[in-house]
Scaffold this active site. Structure first.
Site, short mmCIF file in Angstrom:
data_model
loop_
_atom_site.label_atom_id
_atom_site.label_comp_id
_atom_site.label_asym_id
_atom_site.label_seq_id
_atom_site.Cartn_x
_atom_site.Cartn_y
_atom_site.Cartn_z
N HIS A 48 14.11 15.75 -59.39
CA HIS A 48 13.75 15.93 -57.99
C HIS A 48 12.62 14.97 -57.60
CE1 HIS A 48 12.86 17.83 -54.18
NE2 HIS A 48 11.61 18.01 -54.57
N ASP A 86 13.98 11.47 -57.28
CA ASP A 86 14.80 11.39 -56.07
C ASP A 86 13.91 11.34 -54.83
OD1 ASP A 86 17.35 11.50 -54.66
OD2 ASP A 86 16.82 13.56 -54.15
#
Length: 106
Positions: free
Chosen positions: A78, A81
């Site tokens: 995460h 990203d």
């Protein structure tokens, strides 16, 4: 890298990425109303947040190269990203600010 250091680094990526994206969005909003000085300042702020995130990421890559492997968790994915999206958003914000400047000059 121990678990606490890893978590600190991951959270730093998320926070700096989010701050960079927010500053880039503020740059677009400033350019939209013709405040190009503010827009440029916000883009510079975004760049500083991205530099901080990039430094953290580089530290992690250096440790990985030295055999100190960090666990790849959902939170780590995460964070990466989030950072990649912030970089893309910053790049596009710069282009949008430039377009607003050009339209304003015409």
């Amino acid at each position: 890298m121990d678990a606490d250091d890893n978590l600190q680094t991951v959270m730093g990526l998320i926070i700096n990425g989010g701050n960079a994206k927010g500053a880039a969005f503020s740059a677009i909003k400033a350019a939209k109303i013709g405040d190009f000085e503010q827009a440029d300042a916000k883009l510079k702020a975004a760049d500083k947040f991205l530099a901080a995130a990039h430094n953290s990421q580089t530290d992690m890559l250096t440790q990985e190269a030295n055999g100190k492997h960090a666990p790849v968790t959902l939170l780590m994915a995460h964070a990466q990203d989030h950072l990649m999206n912030a970089i893309t958003f910053r790049d596009l914000a710069g282009e949008i600010v430039d377009l607003y400047k050009k339209v304003n000059d015409d």
